[in-house]
Design a protein around this motif. Structure first.
Motif: not given
Length: 344
Positions: A193, A197-198
């Motif tokens: 991450t 956001k992954s």
């Protein structure tokens, strides 16, 4: 008295003196015996007065009716031959070479320091494992990248690594173990991450030495502690790693509204890691006796220690087999429900 009588008398005195002297000689062995037990849900005397061993914020702190005892082994050093023989004949003590407890290549100060470090680490791992059970996962955060390594140009400081090849990363130790499952030069998929956001990226760990795969990151574990859990052991003169399991259970019981003990006096032992895996310890045969002497009816036993514990279990003490913190919690739940947990 005739000359022969004096000779016999003097001979007997001489033999008695030699026997006494030989039995008074210190031997290169130590004795291990039952030590004190400590209720992790109880209090300890400190220089500031009596204080709870495990505390939480008032909004989260709960009480239990039973006990969760950590148990210890007392070491008897500088043992004379006579006492060594007594200990050897007793069912409550073990006599072992001194070298096993006090290695000759370490000073007493070094051994004491090692015991202190293990004691401190056991509390840290217990807190990590317990907070995970209480719903606070560990975040494995990258703090530094080794230039030229597999992670260089792939990961950045501040990234949170969440999976390797789709398998969740639960701790820094777990990440290292997952990387080590494949030889150097094997491409791996790293999920992380960044800025909330992954993302996923490929990395090929190199050889870190002795054939071990090396990703090239320095890591920091982060975990929320909204319960303000603290462990206070300032008044306890104990060392080593074996109290980890009981500290973890004590933390959970302090916060969880459910009474894990079910009113029972429960003792146990076992080293614990950040992922809640319970490892074997030494002196378990003496620890089960200490537990029974202090009123325990249940003893949580690391699975690998079951054979040794079974050979010395006192009447009235149930040996419950555990391999993880989750298994220990399941066993306590079974006991509260009147069911039989897995036994040694």
């Amino acid at each position: 008295m005739k000359r022969r009588g004096w000779t016999v008398l003097l001979g007997a005195v001489f033999v008695a003196l030699l026997t006494w002297q030989s039995l008074s000689v210190k031997v290169a062995y130590v004795a291990l015996g039952p030590g004190p037990t400590v209720d992790t849900l109880g209090s300890v005397d400190t220089k500031d007065g009596e204080q709870r061993i495990i505390t939480a914020s008032p909004d989260h702190s709960t009480e239990s009716t039973g006990e969760l005892q950590l148990v210890t082994v007392r070491v008897y050093d500088e043992v004379e031959l006579a006492r060594a023989i007594f200990y050897w004949l007793s069912d409550e003590y073990a006599v072992v070479p001194r070298e096993l407890i006090y290695p000759s290549d370490q000073t007493d100060e070094q051994i004491a320091q090692q015991q202190t470090e293990q004691w401190t680490q056991s509390q840290s791992s217990a807190e990590t494992a317990a907070l995970r059970v209480l719903g606070q996962p560990v975040r494995v955060v990258v703090t530094q990248i080794t230039p030229g390594s597999a992670a260089d140009g792939v990961l950045e400081a501040g990234d949170v690594i969440t999976a390797v090849d789709g398998s969740p990363v639960t701790s820094a130790q777990n990440l290292a173990a997952q990387i080590a499952t494949q030889p150097p030069g094997t491409e791996r998929e790293i999920t992380f991450t960044r800025d909330g956001k992954s993302e996923k990226a490929k990395a090929t760990p190199g050889d870190g030495g002795q054939g071990s795969a090396f990703l090239g990151v320095s890591l920091e574990q982060q975990q929320d502690n909204p319960y303000d859990v603290k462990i206070n052991t300032a008044g306890l003169d104990i060392g080593g790693p074996s109290a980890g399991l009981m500290f973890a259970l004590g933390i959970i019981d302090r916060v969880d509204p459910a009474d894990l003990t079910g009113g029972l006096n429960i003792a146990g032992t076992g080293e614990i890691d950040d992922d809640g895996v319970v490892g074997p310890i030494g002196g378990v045969a003496e620890k089960v006796i200490a537990a029974k002497d202090n009123g325990a009816t249940v003893f949580l036993t690391p699975e690998a220690n079951c054979p040794a514990a079974k050979g010395n279990v006192p009447d009235g003490l149930t040996l419950v087999k555990v391999g993880t913190l989750d298994e220990a919690l399941s066993a306590l739940s079974a006991l509260r429900e009147g069911k039989q947990p897995p036994l040694c």
